[in-house]
Design an enzyme around this catalytic site. Structure first.
Site, PDB file in Angstrom:
ATOM      1  N   ASP A 149       0.367  48.868 -20.674  1.00 28.11           N
ATOM      2  CA  ASP A 149       0.403  50.036 -19.775  1.00 28.11           C
ATOM      3  C   ASP A 149       1.798  50.643 -19.630  1.00 28.11           C
ATOM      4  OD1 ASP A 149       1.804  48.456 -17.966  1.00 28.11           O
ATOM      5  OD2 ASP A 149       0.207  48.373 -16.480  1.00 28.11           O
ATOM      6  N   CYS A 152       0.665  50.322 -12.699  1.00 23.44           N
ATOM      7  CA  CYS A 152       0.512  48.905 -12.322  1.00 23.44           C
ATOM      8  C   CYS A 152       0.496  48.689 -10.812  1.00 23.44           C
ATOM      9  CB  CYS A 152       1.535  48.022 -12.999  1.00 23.44           C
ATOM     10  SG  CYS A 152       3.100  48.717 -13.311  1.00 23.44           S
ATOM     11  N   HIS A 173       4.104  45.273 -21.530  1.00 18.06           N
ATOM     12  CA  HIS A 173       2.671  45.399 -21.216  1.00 18.06           C
ATOM     13  C   HIS A 173       2.160  46.655 -21.911  1.00 18.06           C
ATOM     14  CE1 HIS A 173       2.210  43.178 -17.052  1.00 18.06           C
ATOM     15  NE2 HIS A 173       1.695  42.453 -18.026  1.00 18.06           N
TER      16      HIS A 173
HETATM   17  N1  ARG Z   1       7.740  42.303 -12.444  1.00 16.11           N
HETATM   18  C1  ARG Z   1       6.390  42.456 -12.885  1.00 16.11           C
HETATM   19  C2  ARG Z   1       6.170  41.644 -14.138  1.00 16.11           C
HETATM   20  O1  ARG Z   1       7.035  41.618 -14.970  1.00 16.11           O
HETATM   21  C3  ARG Z   1       6.072  43.903 -13.092  1.00 16.11           C
HETATM   22  C4  ARG Z   1       4.666  44.156 -13.513  1.00 16.11           C
HETATM   23  C5  ARG Z   1       4.403  45.588 -13.710  1.00 16.11           C
HETATM   24  N2  ARG Z   1       3.095  45.768 -14.164  1.00 16.11           N
HETATM   25  C6  ARG Z   1       2.722  46.393 -15.270  1.00 16.11           C
HETATM   26  N3  ARG Z   1       1.450  46.447 -15.514  1.00 16.11           N
HETATM   27  N4  ARG Z   1       3.547  46.873 -16.134  1.00 16.11           N
HETATM   28  O2  ARG Z   1       5.172  41.025 -14.322  1.00 16.11           O
END
Ligand code: ARG
Length: 297
Positions: A197, A291, A195
């Protein structure tokens, strides 16, 4: 307008419409948080290892930190069967359109089926709060994971959009049209940084914290053109401790996973005040501070 190359940037960030800072924060309780499946590399060793009581204490410390910074959290209850719902940055993109004085959210279209059922709970929450709820057009076949990948430039009406793992580039053309906003795209190619972020954390209008290994030359050039100061987190801290999944709600304090010593030293050198939090249980699922919250206007 969507930008993919620094050569094409036809604006100065300082000329864009001012965007007020969001002053509200949403948190989702981790009551049903767990690692039950693997949809990013960080989860692979951690199925079934979450200590629920520890996770709840860590989440309460995050809530107390926002409260102490005068951003009083709204709380949504996590739902059984949706172990990642606690990561409330991913199901929506909240927006405020300064020229139209309009606020709302764009709903995500989750890449992983395991997370799709989270979105309606957030749609209901924002609708109840009086936000306009926008959806991507039906005729585009694009996934989009909200503020996991789409991040506002602090203080300016400009959106940064990560793509490559969870969000399709086509989603950003649709968002640019829906919100009448410029979007700068950053390609992600390293699965640990799945991601945006996880590797890109704008702190204020001029400063950004990044994980350089996650970005290609074009991405780096786009970032350097739009920010005065680029702070690099050491790769081991960004990759394993989510140093860039930090959050600066006020242009000064930076909420960050504890123990990211190289990163916090560099933040202090630039005048920021790191606030270290332990999010170790959430790191098991591939997430940290950024997140676990959603800022909204
Ligand atoms: N297990 C979640 C996923 O893989 C974690 C999300 C974490 N969020 C983030 N914005 N990095 O979707």
């Amino acid at each position: 307008m969507v930008y993919t190359s620094a050569r094409d940037l036809d604006f100065q960030v300082s000329d864009l419409s001012p965007l007020p800072r969001p002053h509200r924060v949403l948190l989702t309780t981790p009551t049903h948080f767990d690692v039950e499946y693997v949809i990013n590399p960080h989860m692979s060793e951690n199925v079934g290892t979450v200590m629920k009581d520890v996770a709840f204490q860590q989440w309460k410390a995050l809530r107390a930190t926002y409260t102490a910074l005068d951003v009083s959290p709204s709380v949504l209850n996590g739902k059984s069967g949706l172990p990642d719902m606690v990561f409330c940055a991913n199901q929506t993109l909240p927006f405020y359109q300064p020229d139209a004085d309009r606020r709302g959210v764009v709903l995500s279209r989750m890449h992983a089926d395991e997370r799709s059922d989270e979105v309606p709970y957030y749609a209901d929450f924002f609708e109840d709060q009086g936000y306009e709820v926008e959806r991507l057009p039906d005729d585009i076949d694009a996934s989009f994971e909200g503020m996991g990948d789409a991040i506002w430039h602090p203080s300016r009406y400009l959106l940064w959009g990560g793509y490559g793992f969870r969000t399709s580039p086509d989603a950003y053309q649709a968002i640019s049209d829906l919100l009448n906003v410029r979007v700068v795209l950053l390609e992600l190619t390293d699965a640990d940084y799945y991601h945006l972020d996880t590797c890109f954390c704008p702190l204020d209008e001029d400063h950004v914290l990044i994980a350089d290994d996650a970005l290609n030359d074009e991405g780096r050039a786009l970032i350097e053109t739009c920010f005065d100061t680029v702070i690099e987190a050491p790769d081991n801290e960004a990759r394993h401790q989510f140093a860039c999944n930090a959050h600066c709600p006020d242009g000064k304090h930076v909420l960050i996973q504890e123990g990211c010593e190289g990163t916090t030293e560099r933040l202090r050198a630039e005048g920021f005040v790191p606030v270290e939090l332990d999010t170790s249980e959430f790191l098991k699922a591939g997430g940290s501070v950024f997140c676990m919250k959603q800022m909204m206007w």
